[in-house]
Motif scaffolding. Structure first.
Motif, PDB file in Angstrom:
ATOM      1  N   TRP A  79       0.811  -1.214   0.000  1.00 51.57           N
ATOM      2  CA  TRP A  79       0.000   0.000   0.000  1.00 51.57           C
ATOM      3  C   TRP A  79       0.842   1.262   0.000  1.00 51.57           C
ATOM      4  CZ3 TRP A  79       0.630   3.502   3.910  1.00 51.57           C
ATOM      5  CH2 TRP A  79       1.267   3.046   5.069  1.00 51.57           C
ATOM      6  N   TYR A  80       2.019   1.255   0.634  1.00 54.00           N
ATOM      7  CA  TYR A  80       2.802   2.485   0.735  1.00 54.00           C
ATOM      8  C   TYR A  80       3.343   2.950  -0.620  1.00 54.00           C
ATOM      9  CZ  TYR A  80       6.245  -1.288   1.433  1.00 54.00           C
ATOM     10  OH  TYR A  80       6.983  -2.443   1.340  1.00 54.00           O
ATOM     11  N   TRP A  81       3.496   2.030  -1.583  1.00 54.86           N
ATOM     12  CA  TRP A  81       3.893   2.442  -2.929  1.00 54.86           C
ATOM     13  C   TRP A  81       2.761   3.193  -3.608  1.00 54.86           C
ATOM     14  CZ3 TRP A  81       8.715   2.770  -3.838  1.00 54.86           C
ATOM     15  CH2 TRP A  81       9.616   1.830  -3.330  1.00 54.86           C
ATOM     16  N   LEU A  83       0.534   4.906  -1.961  1.00 52.98           N
ATOM     17  CA  LEU A  83       0.480   6.192  -1.268  1.00 52.98           C
ATOM     18  C   LEU A  83       1.448   7.180  -1.909  1.00 52.98           C
ATOM     19  CD1 LEU A  83      -0.388   8.051   1.066  1.00 52.98           C
ATOM     20  CD2 LEU A  83       1.367   6.951   2.487  1.00 52.98           C
ATOM     21  N   LEU A  84       2.655   6.707  -2.220  1.00 50.76           N
ATOM     22  CA  LEU A  84       3.646   7.562  -2.890  1.00 50.76           C
ATOM     23  C   LEU A  84       3.160   7.967  -4.277  1.00 50.76           C
ATOM     24  CD1 LEU A  84       6.474   8.845  -2.941  1.00 50.76           C
ATOM     25  CD2 LEU A  84       7.359   6.667  -3.809  1.00 50.76           C
ATOM     26  N   PHE A 204      -5.835   6.549  -2.802  1.00 49.87           N
ATOM     27  CA  PHE A 204      -4.783   7.306  -2.126  1.00 49.87           C
ATOM     28  C   PHE A 204      -4.707   8.743  -2.633  1.00 49.87           C
ATOM     29  CE2 PHE A 204      -3.423   2.978  -1.118  1.00 49.87           C
ATOM     30  CZ  PHE A 204      -3.178   3.114   0.240  1.00 49.87           C
TER      31      PHE A 204
END
Length: 293
Positions: A79-81, A83-84, A204
């Motif tokens: 998920w953090y990719w 978000l970026l 996101f």
């Protein structure tokens, strides 16, 4: 000549793929022109560019997020990719829209082409895409032309706007964010699920832009007169943006970030056609007004 021999060109896989790539690229370019057109309608009534983008992200998240929930599909990319990816996409839109306050429309349209140069650099570094010397030479010529625009706006030629040089650098920064978003999408769509990529960009993008709307645009939105025309402009922007973000991953998967951005160069032509069709304006008069701003 028989019909079979007349259609030999379509049986060529390479040529057929090229035609499909070019056709899809023009559909994406047309949808981008519709985004710009509806954004201009909305911006004439309220100065809230982040909330415009939020409407598209919300539409994407609801439609494609529902598909993922129905399929009970788990994330293939952390998920953090995403978000970026959402962060750079939101701020690319914001920086370019902000630049209109400082420099001319002409400068923004030209300098936005920096996305092509950034895409070549980023795809070469992170995706290992190989380019010929002639391709690098062509990109260098384009960058040289963009440098002349900067030189003009720095005072040598007297660019338009309240602070042309600041506006130009905002566009260049925004184009870098666009390129990062495009290359990130290309990486994801070529290896992972298209539905997941679009849904997560929407989700996101919405989560990133929501707090910024509260901080930067809340008072503007509260004081705005929400007429039928303004609501229609927001709805039109959401639909046009939905089309763009839906088609863009397919184009990126087929042709890559660099060819994708080259296809978007025709969006200015589509914008003229749209305005001519809707307002029954003469193309020449429209171009004269744009160049005089």
């Amino acid at each position: 000549m028989s019909s079979g021999s007349g259609s030999w060109w379509w049986k060529s896989d390479g040529l057929r793929r090229t035609i499909l790539e070019l056709g899809l690229g023009q559909f994406v370019s047309f949808s981008l022109a519709m985004v710009a057109f509806t954004a201009s309608l909305a911006s004439a009534q309220v100065d809230a560019p982040i909330s415009l983008s939020f409407s598209t992200y919300l539409f994407l998240a609801v439609v494609y997020g529902s598909v993922m929930l129905y399929r009970r599909q788990k994330l293939l990319v952390p998920w953090y990719w995403y978000l970026l990816l959402g962060f750079v996409d939101v701020h690319g839109n914001y920086l370019v829209n902000k630049a209109y306050q400082f420099t001319s429309i002409t400068s923004v349209a030209i300098l936005d082409c920096w996305t092509i140069g950034w895409s070549i650099i980023l795809t070469r570094i992170f995706l290992g895409t190989k380019y010929s010397l002639w391709q690098f030479f062509g990109a260098a010529v384009c960058v040289l032309g963009l440098g002349l625009v900067l030189l003009s706006d720095s005072g040598v030629g007297g660019g338009g706007g309240s602070n042309p040089l600041l506006g130009d650098f905002l566009v260049i920064a925004g184009s870098l964010f666009y390129a990062m978003s495009n290359v990130g999408e290309e990486f994801c769509v070529k290896r992972k699920n298209l539905t997941e990529v679009i849904a997560m960009i929407g989700l996101f993008g919405m989560l990133v832009s929501a707090p910024e709307i509260i901080v930067l645009e809340r008072k503007t939105l509260v004081s705005a007169k929400w007429s039928t025309g303004l609501i229609s402009s927001y709805a039109g922007y959401a639909v046009a943006g939905f089309m763009f973000y839906t088609l863009a991953p397919f184009s990126l998967k087929m042709s890559g970030a660099t060819m994708f951005n080259l296809s978007l160069l025709t969006s200015d032509m589509w914008a003229v056609a749209i305005r001519t069709f809707i307002y029954d304006q003469k193309v020449l008069m429209f171009l004269i007004r744009v160049n005089s701003t």
